[in-house]
Design a protein around this motif. Structure first.
Motif, mmCIF file in Angstrom:
data_model
loop_
_atom_site.group_PDB
_atom_site.id
_atom_site.type_symbol
_atom_site.label_atom_id
_atom_site.label_comp_id
_atom_site.label_asym_id
_atom_site.label_seq_id
_atom_site.Cartn_x
_atom_site.Cartn_y
_atom_site.Cartn_z
ATOM 1 N N TYR A 1 0.597 -1.524 0.052
ATOM 2 C CA TYR A 1 -0.309 0.183 -0.105
ATOM 3 C C TYR A 1 0.839 1.158 -0.536
ATOM 4 O O TYR A 1 0.373 2.301 -0.587
ATOM 5 N N SER A 2 1.933 0.825 0.588
ATOM 6 C CA SER A 2 2.950 2.396 0.329
ATOM 7 C C SER A 2 3.360 2.750 -0.504
ATOM 8 O O SER A 2 3.621 3.389 -1.035
ATOM 9 N N LYS A 3 3.505 1.628 -1.269
ATOM 10 C CA LYS A 3 4.512 1.756 -2.840
ATOM 11 C C LYS A 3 3.496 2.100 -3.538
ATOM 12 O O LYS A 3 4.309 2.711 -4.656
ATOM 13 N N TYR A 4 2.592 1.429 -3.229
ATOM 14 C CA TYR A 4 1.489 1.361 -5.106
ATOM 15 C C TYR A 4 -0.271 1.640 -4.571
ATOM 16 O O TYR A 4 -0.833 1.252 -3.974
ATOM 17 N N PRO A 5 -0.263 3.483 -3.895
ATOM 18 C CA PRO A 5 -1.212 3.398 -2.880
ATOM 19 C C PRO A 5 -2.301 3.481 -4.799
ATOM 20 O O PRO A 5 -3.600 3.739 -4.079
#
Length: 307
Positions: free
Chosen positions: A61-65
């Motif tokens: 989730y942090s890398k691919y919002p």
């Protein structure tokens, strides 16, 4: 359904198949471990798996919002379309999802789970998100059920043995009320006869064909003899569908668990709450085909047998 929604729905069929195969493998692995590991060791394994899955989701989730919204929609059959995932894509990425095609197969995906990403951006990321989110749900249910089982054992242990008389004495608190739990079924004999044909045709139970008397005693929660499940997923789907059609109570899982109605496929123990909830989680995501489609057909036909 417009053309764009149809395009996304077709891609999701491929995505869902990949997800289901992976989840089935993860569930089977946990079940096999449950057959051999001591309770404390199994609990530690499940907690470790749960923590790892959550950590992986945090990273994703942090890398691919762009995929973050999917977690709130995975309970829907068309979560790709209903979530804001498609809306969050760039125009070029949207065009690919709406107009691209891929000749890659599931066998190709097993070798490289990014094989669809060129045609459908973030395909492998969405796959990971849904697998981890559903795996977390599965593990959470198992952990919560183990806590509940431990609480029940503690309640039972409140009945202690007197040192002098060695007789069982009750605690000073009020007596524990034993709650009866049944299917509360509305099935007539003709409908049960039809369901007998159903369970025998799909071979839901081991040990030969089931008789009318046996199945009726199960629905009455007074089993002549506990039946041994051949496949807990078939069992869960069967009762879940009966509940969905209002032939039995929504609390059917408790009726199975509390009345010790079925034996596990490979263990000399009764099907428990964890077994049932795990099977339900799987069967509600299946594609309606094979034995599951046959069960669905039998239950849909029950209406014509009502008195």
């Amino acid at each position: 359904m417009n053309e764009q929604e149809q395009a996304i729905a077709k891609i999701q069929q491929t995505l869902d198949y990949c997800i289901q195969q992976t989840l089935r493998s993860l569930e089977d692995t946990i079940e096999r471990k449950a057959e051999v590991l001591p309770v404390n060791d199994l609990a530690e394994v499940e907690r470790s798996e749960y923590t790892h899955a959550l950590d992986e989701l945090t990273v994703i989730y942090s890398k691919y919002p762009v995929v973050h919204s999917i977690k709130n929609y995975i309970h829907l059959p068309n979560y790709l379309w209903e979530s804001t995932f498609i809306e969050s894509l760039t125009m070029e990425e949207k065009h690919k999802w709406f107009h691209n095609h891929s000749l890659a197969t599931y066998k190709d995906f097993c070798k490289d789970n990014t094989i669809y990403d060129e045609s459908f951006p973030y395909f492998s990321i969405v796959y990971q998100v849904v697998v981890y989110e559903k795996y977390v749900q599965l593990l959470k249910r198992r952990i919560e059920q183990r806590i509940l089982d431990s609480f029940i054992v503690m309640e039972k242990n409140e009945y202690t043995v007197s040192p002098k008389s060695e007789s069982i004495t009750e605690p000073a608190t009020e007596k524990i009320q034993v709650e009866t739990c049944t299917f509360e079924h509305s099935l007539n004999d003709q409908q049960i006869e039809s369901l007998v044909d159903c369970v025998n045709e799909v071979r839901m139970f081991k040990g030969g064909e089931v008789s009318f008397e046996q199945l009726k005693s199960i629905f009455d929660c007074q089993p002549i003899i506990p039946l041994r499940s051949s496949n807990n997923r078939l069992l869960a789907f069967f009762f879940d569908q009966l509940s969905n059609h209002s032939y039995i109570t929504e609390k059917w899982q408790s009726a199975i668990y509390k009345n010790n109605l079925f034996l596990s496929p490979q263990k000399d123990s009764f099907v428990n709450q964890t077994d049932i909830s795990t099977a339900v989680n799987h069967c509600r995501d299946i594609l309606m085909k094979g034995k599951f489609a046959k069960i669905n057909q039998y239950i849909n036909n029950l209406k014509g047998l009502s008195e």
